[in-house]
Design a protein around this motif. Structure first.
Motif, short mmCIF file in Angstrom:
data_model
loop_
_atom_site.label_atom_id
_atom_site.label_comp_id
_atom_site.label_asym_id
_atom_site.label_seq_id
_atom_site.Cartn_x
_atom_site.Cartn_y
_atom_site.Cartn_z
N UNK A 152 0.85 -1.20 0.00
CA UNK A 152 0.00 0.00 0.00
C UNK A 152 0.88 1.25 0.00
N UNK A 153 1.94 1.21 0.75
CA UNK A 153 2.86 2.36 0.81
C UNK A 153 3.47 2.61 -0.57
N UNK A 154 3.82 1.55 -1.25
CA UNK A 154 4.40 1.67 -2.59
C UNK A 154 3.36 2.25 -3.57
N UNK A 155 2.12 1.78 -3.46
CA UNK A 155 1.05 2.30 -4.34
C UNK A 155 0.87 3.80 -4.13
N UNK A 156 0.92 4.23 -2.87
CA UNK A 156 0.78 5.66 -2.57
C UNK A 156 1.94 6.46 -3.15
N UNK A 157 3.15 5.91 -3.05
CA UNK A 157 4.31 6.60 -3.63
C UNK A 157 4.21 6.73 -5.13
N UNK A 215 -5.21 8.63 10.93
CA UNK A 215 -3.89 8.51 11.54
C UNK A 215 -3.15 7.30 10.99
N UNK A 216 -3.86 6.19 10.87
CA UNK A 216 -3.26 4.98 10.31
C UNK A 216 -2.82 5.22 8.87
N UNK A 217 -3.68 5.85 8.08
CA UNK A 217 -3.35 6.08 6.67
C UNK A 217 -2.15 7.02 6.53
N UNK A 218 -2.08 8.01 7.41
CA UNK A 218 -0.92 8.92 7.36
C UNK A 218 0.36 8.16 7.70
N UNK A 273 -1.16 6.82 -6.30
CA UNK A 273 -2.52 6.42 -6.00
C UNK A 273 -2.93 6.99 -4.64
N UNK A 274 -4.20 7.34 -4.50
CA UNK A 274 -4.70 7.87 -3.24
C UNK A 274 -5.15 6.74 -2.33
N UNK A 275 -4.76 6.82 -1.06
CA UNK A 275 -5.29 5.93 -0.04
C UNK A 275 -6.37 6.71 0.70
N UNK A 296 0.97 5.23 6.87
CA UNK A 296 1.33 4.46 5.68
C UNK A 296 1.88 5.35 4.58
N UNK A 297 1.16 6.46 4.28
CA UNK A 297 1.56 7.25 3.10
C UNK A 297 2.17 8.62 3.42
N UNK A 298 2.13 9.02 4.69
CA UNK A 298 2.72 10.30 5.08
C UNK A 298 1.93 11.52 4.66
#
Length: 266
Positions: A78-83, A130-133, A86-88, A135-137
């Motif tokens: 998921x972190x890679x997808x965000x980088x 908070x969890x999503x942040x 893609x939007x989480x 993961x993707x910052x």
């Protein structure tokens, strides 16, 4: 006589310019906007959807349930997808739905939205942010209502979250211009078994009417009881890519921010 010709030419040029201005593309310089959204944080998102989007260099929005085991087990993906752009998006921590509605026997007592308080719903959604942040910052994202439920005992709980998100996607079908979109309940078209032709026809309608079209997917090539054929999904993506000069394809958060800027101007 020469002066009349010059006057006529100038008048014609003005008319053409005016007509162009009236019919100019309205979505980030393009005819329409299309957003591809995928709900529930399931394995096929990472196995089928992200590779399909990446193969044609398009970006989607994935609405993640924070408690999904697919988040825990595949967080690096998921972190890679965000980088990759893609939007989480936020689909709540436990995906609570109103169990008092017809056909909701699948709703567990612990996560029955009709038994929630607004405060509990808001707290869980913010915790998922908070969890999503983590993961993707990222600070900026959008929300999607689980089961399309907007209220808790008649109260619109998103009112308490409006400043936390760029917008919220609902489940009702429709296409609007940027000034018509309700950012607290963005319309979409849920896909469950429809053909590629059906989906592409929706895109053509959006092109003709200069409106926003949001697709709502669950399973793509399996993985969910709400599903679309992998080949049909691929045909849609390739149509979008082939017409990218006329169609703006972007994550929901990007489009929502654009809509907000346009509404402030009007």
């Amino acid at each position: 006589m020469k002066f009349k010709h010059l006057l006529l030419s100038a008048s014609l040029l003005f008319s053409i310019t005016l007509l162009h201005a009236q019919t100019a593309p309205l979505w980030n310089g393009k005819q329409c906007a299309v957003v591809l959204t995928y709900d529930d944080a399931i394995d096929v998102d990472l196995d089928n959807v992200v590779p399909a989007l990446d193969s044609v260099k398009l970006k989607g929005t994935f609405y993640l349930i924070g408690s999904s085991p697919v988040i825990t087990k595949r967080m690096n993906e998921w972190r890679k997808a965000a980088k990759e752009g893609h939007e989480l998006g936020n689909h709540a921590l436990f995906h609570p739905c109103d169990g008092s509605k017809p056909g909701r026997s699948f709703v567990s007592p612990d996560h029955d939205l009709s038994k929630y308080t607004v405060g509990r719903a808001v707290d869980e959604i913010r915790l998922n942010n908070t969890l999503l942040k983590a993961i993707d910052g990222k600070e900026r994202r959008t929300f999607a209502y689980p089961c399309g439920d907007l209220t808790i005992n008649g109260e619109y709980f998103y009112k308490s979250l409006a400043n936390d998100f760029a917008g919220a996607r609902g489940v009702s079908g429709g296409m609007q211009t940027a000034t018509q979109v309700d950012l607290s309940n963005i319309d979409c078209y849920g896909i469950n078994g429809q053909s590629a032709d059906y989906m592409i026809d929706l895109v053509k309608q959006a092109q003709q009417t200069h409106t926003l079209l949001v697709f709502l997917f669950h399973g793509v090539g399996g993985g969910h009881n709400i599903n679309v054929d992998l080949g049909a999904h691929s045909k849609l993506l390739h149509y979008l890519k082939q017409h990218e000069k006329d169609i703006w394809i972007a994550p929901m958060v990007t489009v929502a921010d654009y809509i907000s800027s346009q509404q402030k101007k009007s």
